[in-house]
Design a protein around this motif. Structure first.
Motif, PDB file in Angstrom:
ATOM      1  N   SER A  35     -45.943 -26.216 -54.773  1.00  0.00           N
ATOM      2  CA  SER A  35     -45.164 -24.992 -54.924  1.00  0.00           C
ATOM      3  C   SER A  35     -44.249 -25.167 -56.134  1.00  0.00           C
ATOM      4  O   SER A  35     -44.158 -26.266 -56.696  1.00  0.00           O
ATOM      5  CB  SER A  35     -44.342 -24.703 -53.665  1.00  0.00           C
ATOM      6  OG  SER A  35     -43.716 -23.439 -53.755  1.00  0.00           O
ATOM      7  N   THR A  36     -43.592 -24.101 -56.535  1.00  0.00           N
ATOM      8  CA  THR A  36     -42.674 -24.182 -57.671  1.00  0.00           C
ATOM      9  C   THR A  36     -41.261 -23.896 -57.207  1.00  0.00           C
ATOM     10  O   THR A  36     -41.039 -23.295 -56.152  1.00  0.00           O
ATOM     11  CB  THR A  36     -43.054 -23.163 -58.764  1.00  0.00           C
ATOM     12  OG1 THR A  36     -42.875 -21.837 -58.242  1.00  0.00           O
ATOM     13  CG2 THR A  36     -44.497 -23.347 -59.206  1.00  0.00           C
ATOM     14  N   ALA A  37     -40.287 -24.314 -58.024  1.00  0.00           N
ATOM     15  CA  ALA A  37     -38.885 -24.097 -57.677  1.00  0.00           C
ATOM     16  C   ALA A  37     -38.562 -22.601 -57.558  1.00  0.00           C
ATOM     17  O   ALA A  37     -37.885 -22.196 -56.606  1.00  0.00           O
ATOM     18  CB  ALA A  37     -37.986 -24.774 -58.707  1.00  0.00           C
ATOM     19  N   PRO A  38     -39.039 -21.742 -58.489  1.00  0.00           N
ATOM     20  CA  PRO A  38     -38.780 -20.297 -58.334  1.00  0.00           C
ATOM     21  C   PRO A  38     -39.376 -19.728 -57.039  1.00  0.00           C
ATOM     22  O   PRO A  38     -38.756 -18.885 -56.390  1.00  0.00           O
ATOM     23  CB  PRO A  38     -39.445 -19.685 -59.571  1.00  0.00           C
ATOM     24  CG  PRO A  38     -39.433 -20.778 -60.585  1.00  0.00           C
ATOM     25  CD  PRO A  38     -39.664 -22.033 -59.797  1.00  0.00           C
ATOM     26  N   GLU A  39     -40.581 -20.184 -56.667  1.00  0.00           N
ATOM     27  CA  GLU A  39     -41.205 -19.700 -55.432  1.00  0.00           C
ATOM     28  C   GLU A  39     -40.384 -20.104 -54.215  1.00  0.00           C
ATOM     29  O   GLU A  39     -40.149 -19.298 -53.310  1.00  0.00           O
ATOM     30  CB  GLU A  39     -42.622 -20.249 -55.302  1.00  0.00           C
ATOM     31  CG  GLU A  39     -43.619 -19.642 -56.275  1.00  0.00           C
ATOM     32  CD  GLU A  39     -44.958 -20.350 -56.239  1.00  0.00           C
ATOM     33  OE1 GLU A  39     -45.065 -21.414 -55.592  1.00  0.00           O
ATOM     34  OE2 GLU A  39     -45.908 -19.853 -56.869  1.00  0.00           O
ATOM     35  N   LEU A  40     -39.919 -21.347 -54.193  1.00  0.00           N
ATOM     36  CA  LEU A  40     -39.120 -21.832 -53.074  1.00  0.00           C
ATOM     37  C   LEU A  40     -37.765 -21.125 -53.022  1.00  0.00           C
ATOM     38  O   LEU A  40     -37.264 -20.803 -51.936  1.00  0.00           O
ATOM     39  CB  LEU A  40     -38.924 -23.349 -53.184  1.00  0.00           C
ATOM     40  CG  LEU A  40     -40.188 -24.203 -53.011  1.00  0.00           C
ATOM     41  CD1 LEU A  40     -39.896 -25.663 -53.338  1.00  0.00           C
ATOM     42  CD2 LEU A  40     -40.740 -24.079 -51.598  1.00  0.00           C
ATOM     43  N   ALA A  41     -37.176 -20.879 -54.194  1.00  0.00           N
ATOM     44  CA  ALA A  41     -35.890 -20.185 -54.245  1.00  0.00           C
ATOM     45  C   ALA A  41     -36.017 -18.780 -53.671  1.00  0.00           C
ATOM     46  O   ALA A  41     -35.153 -18.324 -52.905  1.00  0.00           O
ATOM     47  CB  ALA A  41     -35.383 -20.140 -55.684  1.00  0.00           C
ATOM     48  N   VAL A  84     -32.257 -18.523 -52.014  1.00  0.00           N
ATOM     49  CA  VAL A  84     -31.187 -19.320 -52.608  1.00  0.00           C
ATOM     50  C   VAL A  84     -31.461 -19.426 -54.103  1.00  0.00           C
ATOM     51  O   VAL A  84     -32.499 -18.976 -54.600  1.00  0.00           O
ATOM     52  CB  VAL A  84     -31.099 -20.732 -51.975  1.00  0.00           C
ATOM     53  CG1 VAL A  84     -30.722 -20.641 -50.508  1.00  0.00           C
ATOM     54  CG2 VAL A  84     -32.426 -21.486 -52.148  1.00  0.00           C
ATOM     55  N   SER A  85     -30.536 -20.037 -54.835  1.00  0.00           N
ATOM     56  CA  SER A  85     -30.719 -20.191 -56.276  1.00  0.00           C
ATOM     57  C   SER A  85     -31.679 -21.339 -56.591  1.00  0.00           C
ATOM     58  O   SER A  85     -31.916 -22.209 -55.741  1.00  0.00           O
ATOM     59  CB  SER A  85     -29.379 -20.453 -56.955  1.00  0.00           C
ATOM     60  OG  SER A  85     -28.882 -21.728 -56.575  1.00  0.00           O
ATOM     61  N   ASN A  97     -33.286 -27.299 -56.568  1.00  0.00           N
ATOM     62  CA  ASN A  97     -33.324 -28.576 -57.297  1.00  0.00           C
ATOM     63  C   ASN A  97     -32.509 -29.641 -56.567  1.00  0.00           C
ATOM     64  O   ASN A  97     -32.914 -30.807 -56.491  1.00  0.00           O
ATOM     65  CB  ASN A  97     -32.795 -28.388 -58.717  1.00  0.00           C
ATOM     66  CG  ASN A  97     -33.758 -27.593 -59.588  1.00  0.00           C
ATOM     67  OD1 ASN A  97     -34.973 -27.570 -59.310  1.00  0.00           O
ATOM     68  ND2 ASN A  97     -33.249 -26.936 -60.615  1.00  0.00           N
ATOM     69  N   ARG A  98     -31.362 -29.230 -55.996  1.00  0.00           N
ATOM     70  CA  ARG A  98     -30.559 -30.188 -55.231  1.00  0.00           C
ATOM     71  C   ARG A  98     -31.292 -30.616 -53.959  1.00  0.00           C
ATOM     72  O   ARG A  98     -31.235 -31.778 -53.551  1.00  0.00           O
ATOM     73  CB  ARG A  98     -29.198 -29.568 -54.876  1.00  0.00           C
ATOM     74  CG  ARG A  98     -28.235 -29.479 -56.044  1.00  0.00           C
ATOM     75  CD  ARG A  98     -26.796 -29.332 -55.549  1.00  0.00           C
ATOM     76  NE  ARG A  98     -26.629 -28.089 -54.772  1.00  0.00           N
ATOM     77  CZ  ARG A  98     -26.223 -26.946 -55.311  1.00  0.00           C
ATOM     78  NH1 ARG A  98     -25.929 -26.873 -56.592  1.00  0.00           N
ATOM     79  NH2 ARG A  98     -26.090 -25.881 -54.543  1.00  0.00           N
ATOM     80  N   GLY A 158     -48.841 -26.298 -62.619  1.00  0.00           N
ATOM     81  CA  GLY A 158     -47.953 -27.370 -62.190  1.00  0.00           C
ATOM     82  C   GLY A 158     -47.054 -26.936 -61.058  1.00  0.00           C
ATOM     83  O   GLY A 158     -47.181 -25.857 -60.495  1.00  0.00           O
ATOM     84  N   GLY A 159     -46.097 -27.781 -60.724  1.00  0.00           N
ATOM     85  CA  GLY A 159     -45.169 -27.486 -59.637  1.00  0.00           C
ATOM     86  C   GLY A 159     -44.722 -28.742 -58.936  1.00  0.00           C
ATOM     87  O   GLY A 159     -44.847 -29.851 -59.471  1.00  0.00           O
TER      88      GLY A 159
END
Length: 296
Positions: A17-23, A28-29, A34-35, A55-56
């Protein structure tokens, strides 16, 4: 903590998955995600970040989850649920996760088996229906019900385990409406051409509505010997004990056929007081049995 487990579950299920998808998923931001990723890495879970197209974030291949992340009760519940799904699955979808979670010293105090007496056929049916749901394919099958049998074609949308049995929720092309079909009555399922998924009305996702408005009211006396059955099915407060030791039960039924079958299953240990149509049907059944056995 719930979000950390949620991220871990998504990565286990999707692989990446990617950070934007998880956010977006957890509202959340990206900085918070990332934290969270950093926290998971500090907990000893090797997460890998890949740049570029495709990627991701993913978990390092071959990693075994440290079961100390879960409490003994959480791990037991998770394993029991996974094993329950495996009891009716023809595919090894969950076996890698079971292997990652294995090795716990906790004993199996909770066992779930969702299969019926014919587990092999049930697993094959569920595999076929899952394929049809995922691929948006029409499902055709032979269906047996109190009024006979028929060939049905549906747009399948959900598999459901409810009331101690498996059902498939689908849009019936002949009845032009959503229906629940019991898998024990459904045979020879075959997938067909694809269909365009329609919006499922919210009430169709609430199967309990089928039992909200009973159309038939049963009033009957039962012999004390079958008290265990009444308690097993409806609880210890479902009847009133009469002066002669029999048990008076009053209960609503949605289906007349189900009410008739249920009362017949008690044989001579039940006496129907109402409705009158059920008394008449039972009398006819008794006369037919008497005639059949007297002739032989």
């Amino acid at each position: 903590m719930n979000r950390l487990f949620g991220i871990l579950t998504i990565l286990l299920k999707q692989g990446r998955s990617t950070a934007p998808e998880l956010a977006a998923r957890f509202e959340v931001s990206r900085r918070t995600i990332n934290r969270d990723i950093e926290t998971l890495c500090q907990a000893g879970i090797p997460l890998v970040t890949t740049q570029g197209c495709g990627g991701g974030i993913s978990i390092a291949e071959g990693y075994r989850i440290d079961t100390t992340l879960f409490s003994a009760e959480e791990l037991e519940t998770l394993l029991a649920g996974l094993k329950g799904v495996l009891s009716i699955s023809e595919t090894p979808d969950f076996r890698p996760l079971l292997e990652k979670l294995s090795g716990s010293p906790a004993e199996d105090t909770l066992l779930i088996d969702l299969a019926n007496f014919d587990g092999r056929n049930l697993a094959l049916k569920i595999t076929t229906i899952k394929q049809a749901i995922r691929n948006r394919q029409l499902l055709t099958f032979r269906y047996y019900y109190p009024k006979g049998e028929c060939q049905r074609t549906i747009e399948p949308y959900r598999l459901l385990f409810k009331w101690s049995a498996w059902y498939v929720l689908g849009y019936c092309t002949s009845r032009q409406g959503f229906r629940l079909f019991k898998l024990n009555r459904l045979w020879e399922p075959e997938t067909g051409s694809t269909f365009v998924a329609r919006q499922i009305p919210l009430q169709e996702l609430m199967p309990d509505r089928y039992f909200e408005e009973p159309a038939f009211h049963l009033k009957a006396l039962f012999e004390n010997q079958v008290k265990y059955r009444l308690i097993e099915e409806y609880g210890p407060n479902c009847f009133i004990e009469t002066t002669d030791g029999r048990l008076l039960l009053e209960r609503g039924f949605v289906s007349y056929e189900n009410m008739l079958e249920w009362v017949l299953s008690f044989g001579g240990q039940a006496e129907v007081l109402a409705p009158e149509c059920l008394r008449s049907a039972l009398l006819q059944q008794a006369q037919a049995l008497l005639k059949k056995y007297c002739e032989t």
